[in-house]
Design a protein around this motif. Structure first.
Motif, mmCIF file in Angstrom:
data_model
loop_
_atom_site.group_PDB
_atom_site.id
_atom_site.type_symbol
_atom_site.label_atom_id
_atom_site.label_comp_id
_atom_site.label_asym_id
_atom_site.label_seq_id
_atom_site.Cartn_x
_atom_site.Cartn_y
_atom_site.Cartn_z
ATOM 1 N N GLY A 108 0.793 -1.217 0.000
ATOM 2 C CA GLY A 108 0.000 0.000 0.000
ATOM 3 C C GLY A 108 0.830 1.274 0.000
ATOM 4 O O GLY A 108 0.315 2.349 -0.314
ATOM 5 N N ARG A 109 2.097 1.172 0.374
ATOM 6 C CA ARG A 109 2.963 2.358 0.433
ATOM 7 C C ARG A 109 3.569 2.702 -0.933
ATOM 8 O O ARG A 109 4.248 3.727 -1.068
ATOM 9 N N PHE A 110 3.348 1.843 -1.926
ATOM 10 C CA PHE A 110 4.016 2.033 -3.213
ATOM 11 C C PHE A 110 2.991 2.167 -4.337
ATOM 12 O O PHE A 110 1.886 1.632 -4.264
ATOM 13 N N SER A 111 3.394 2.890 -5.378
ATOM 14 C CA SER A 111 2.502 3.146 -6.507
ATOM 15 C C SER A 111 2.341 1.888 -7.355
ATOM 16 O O SER A 111 3.153 0.955 -7.269
ATOM 17 N N PRO A 112 1.308 1.849 -8.216
ATOM 18 C CA PRO A 112 1.149 0.711 -9.124
ATOM 19 C C PRO A 112 2.374 0.480 -10.007
ATOM 20 O O PRO A 112 2.737 -0.669 -10.275
ATOM 21 N N ALA A 113 3.006 1.570 -10.446
ATOM 22 C CA ALA A 113 4.189 1.436 -11.286
ATOM 23 C C ALA A 113 5.337 0.783 -10.521
ATOM 24 O O ALA A 113 6.070 -0.061 -11.067
ATOM 25 N N GLU A 114 5.496 1.165 -9.250
ATOM 26 C CA GLU A 114 6.557 0.576 -8.436
ATOM 27 C C GLU A 114 6.280 -0.896 -8.169
ATOM 28 O O GLU A 114 7.202 -1.725 -8.180
ATOM 29 N N ARG A 115 5.024 -1.233 -7.942
ATOM 30 C CA ARG A 115 4.682 -2.631 -7.709
ATOM 31 C C ARG A 115 4.874 -3.466 -8.974
ATOM 32 O O ARG A 115 5.294 -4.621 -8.915
ATOM 33 N N ALA A 116 4.590 -2.862 -10.128
ATOM 34 C CA ALA A 116 4.721 -3.585 -11.395
ATOM 35 C C ALA A 116 6.178 -3.855 -11.753
ATOM 36 O O ALA A 116 6.482 -4.809 -12.481
ATOM 37 N N ALA A 117 7.104 -3.009 -11.266
ATOM 38 C CA ALA A 117 8.519 -3.162 -11.615
ATOM 39 C C ALA A 117 9.211 -4.264 -10.827
ATOM 40 O O ALA A 117 10.312 -4.694 -11.198
ATOM 41 N N ILE A 118 8.597 -4.715 -9.752
ATOM 42 C CA ILE A 118 9.222 -5.708 -8.881
ATOM 43 C C ILE A 118 9.436 -7.040 -9.613
ATOM 44 O O ILE A 118 8.585 -7.501 -10.366
ATOM 45 N N VAL A 119 10.612 -7.651 -9.369
ATOM 46 C CA VAL A 119 10.934 -8.973 -9.904
ATOM 47 C C VAL A 119 11.009 -9.935 -8.712
ATOM 48 O O VAL A 119 11.975 -9.885 -7.935
ATOM 49 N N PRO A 120 10.012 -10.795 -8.518
ATOM 50 C CA PRO A 120 9.980 -11.658 -7.329
ATOM 51 C C PRO A 120 11.245 -12.484 -7.128
ATOM 52 O O PRO A 120 11.709 -12.657 -5.991
ATOM 53 N N ALA A 121 11.836 -12.974 -8.213
ATOM 54 C CA ALA A 121 13.052 -13.785 -8.081
ATOM 55 C C ALA A 121 14.194 -12.981 -7.478
ATOM 56 O O ALA A 121 15.036 -13.515 -6.741
#
Length: 511
Positions: A108-121
């Motif tokens: 919730g602290r991060f924007s949709p763009a920031e969440r989309a950039a994340i690489v789970p690996a």
């Protein structure tokens, strides 16, 4: 690395970026990098930042484990630098958004763009980052780190650096940042440093000197290897082949409206923008020198002509000769034991450094000039000069009396009991002109010190009435080291208490 970018980051690199990575990351037979230093010159808006982002991520998550027997991951440090920390932090933030575990922990602290950039690996391999100003660090679970620093601060906070990126090398106006960074890489196994930039101008002394040296090495290669005089192995054994220069640039004499020139210097044309985009900037009134350097990759340096004979200067070097095992074979140039000696002082135009020089006579009657100290705080200069004077038995110090930062040192030096030789009025022109004559007539020797060599190579003079005087502002580097020894040399010849007979009494030949 190309595969890593596509599979993990979803980034399809452009053809020029792929070509660069294939060659800049070439390996020797034992797996080490062919190039320890990689210098890239390419026009703006061609994807340099994206390339650095991918490079830093690959170094951190893949390359940190490449040689565990020589360098463990917990000793692996990637350092991002630029002329200021904010510029270095831009890339660091782009890397962080790919692997920040806090995004998954508190989405919730991060924007949709920031969440989309994340690489789970990548997130699974990372620790929570340190984001406080002054201690920014991305740390992996294996101990590998990515830190940032301004190049002017002297490099990283660790003992040694494994990989480094110096962004916008054209902004380095002196060698301090490059020297500090490159030295921290020397003690690390298989280290590599990348410096990336658009073309520079007269003040981009680091980029210009490195580029000039690389081009000279290419000319040597063509003479010896391409013509079959020497083999690749023979050439590599006698030349430094560890620096790779990769440049996209237009011909120096190209027309500003020539589409082919833009294609040569901007390899990303066709991948997001076209030639007419760049031509429209020109039509909008952009200054020609901006277009030539930052878009066409052409150097604009003709406005600066060194005052001294830069070809003669290296011939006058007489530094110490040291054997391969550190034994001193020859001490090089030095002042005769009974020679009169004068100190010279000068401060850089930005007040960040004050240099102390010395001048004296050698036994052969030639002048010996040398830089002996540099201080970063002007308030400490008088006491330091006094301490040197007392240790060496020196009475005289020469300093410009007005019109520069160092002039405020004259009175404190007098109060400490030193005889101040004021370099002002006609003496300004005489001191500068005599330096020109000494070099041209080969009447002096120096010890081949880098700070002094760089000042001589780039120092310019300006006309003041009918004479030339040193021009600190127009010179693209800090010329205070040169002005300091120039003042000392002038003072040596202007000392009122020392007559020519004194030199003969000391067993010296009068130059």
């Amino acid at each position: 690395m190309i595969e890593f970018a596509a599979l993990f980051l979803g980034i399809k690199l452009r053809p020029w970026q792929k070509w660069l990575l294939i060659h800049a990351l070439e390996l020797l037979e034992d797996g080490r990098y062919r190039f320890r230093k990689v210098v890239i010159i390419v026009g703006r808006q061609n994807g340099k930042t994206k390339l650095i982002e991918v490079l830093a991520l690959w170094w951190l998550f893949v390359d940190s484990d490449s040689f565990p027997e020589h360098l463990s991951a917990d000793e692996f440090l990637v350092l991002g630098t630029a002329q200021d920390k904010d510029t270095a932090k831009k890339v660091w933030k782009r890397v962080l958004r790919r692997c920040n575990p806090n995004v998954e922990k508190w989405p919730g602290r991060f924007s949709p763009a920031e969440r989309a950039a994340i690489v789970p690996a990548l997130v699974s391999e990372a620790m929570p980052p340190s984001e406080s100003n002054g201690s920014e660090a991305i740390v992996l679970k294996n101990g590998a780190q990515y830190q940032i620093a301004a190049s002017t601060s002297g490099g990283g906070r660790g003992d040694s650096i494994s990989r480094a990126v110096l962004d916008e090398l054209r902004e380095q106006k002196n060698w301090d940042g490059w020297a500090a960074l490159s030295k921290t890489l020397n003690g690390t196994f298989n280290s590599q440093m990348w410096a990336i930039s658009s073309a520079g101008d007269a003040k981009s002394v680091v980029l210009k000197d490195i580029r000039d040296a690389a081009i000279a090495a290419l000319d040597e290669w063509q003479r010896y290897v391409d013509q079959g005089i020497a083999s690749v192995e023979e050439f590599a054994n006698t030349h430094d082949v560890s620096i790779g220069l990769f440049e996209w640039s237009a011909p120096e004499d190209c027309r500003l409206d020539d589409p082919d020139a833009y294609l040569q210097s901007n390899p990303s044309i066709g991948y997001g923008y076209e030639v007419d985009t760049l031509l429209s900037d020109l039509a909008s009134g952009e200054p020609e020198h901006v277009t030539r350097t930052e878009v066409l990759g052409i150097w604009v340096t003709a406005s600066v002509t060194p005052y001294l004979d830069v070809e003669a200067w290296p011939l006058l070097a007489d530094g110490p000769d040291v054997s391969y095992d550190g034994q001193i074979i020859s001490t090089g140039s030095e002042i005769a034991p009974k020679s009169p000696v004068v100190l010279g002082v000068d401060t850089s135009s930005d007040r960040k450094r004050t240099w102390i020089g010395v001048a004296g006579w050698r036994v052969d009657g030639l002048q010996h000039l040398e830089v002996i100290d540099v201080l970063t705080r002007m308030t400490r200069v008088p006491d330091r000069v006094k301490a040197i004077a007392d240790e060496w038995g020196i009475e005289f110090v020469a300093v410009q009396a007005r019109g520069c930062n160092a002039s405020e040192l004259a009175e404190p030096l007098r109060k400490l009991g030193l005889q101040v030789i004021e370099v002002s009025g006609p003496a300004l022109g005489a001191g500068t002109g005599k330096m020109l004559d000494r070099v041209a007539d080969r009447r002096m020797r120096h010890r081949g010190q880098e700070a002094l060599d760089q000042a001589v190579k780039h120092a310019v003079a300006k006309k003041l009435n009918d004479v030339k005087v040193w021009d600190r502002e127009a010179s693209p580097v800090d010329i205070a080291p040169l002005v300091a020894v120039s003042n000392a040399a002038y003072g040596l010849e202007a000392m009122p208490e020392v007559e020519a007979s004194a030199y003969e009494d000391h067993g010296l030949l009068v130059a």
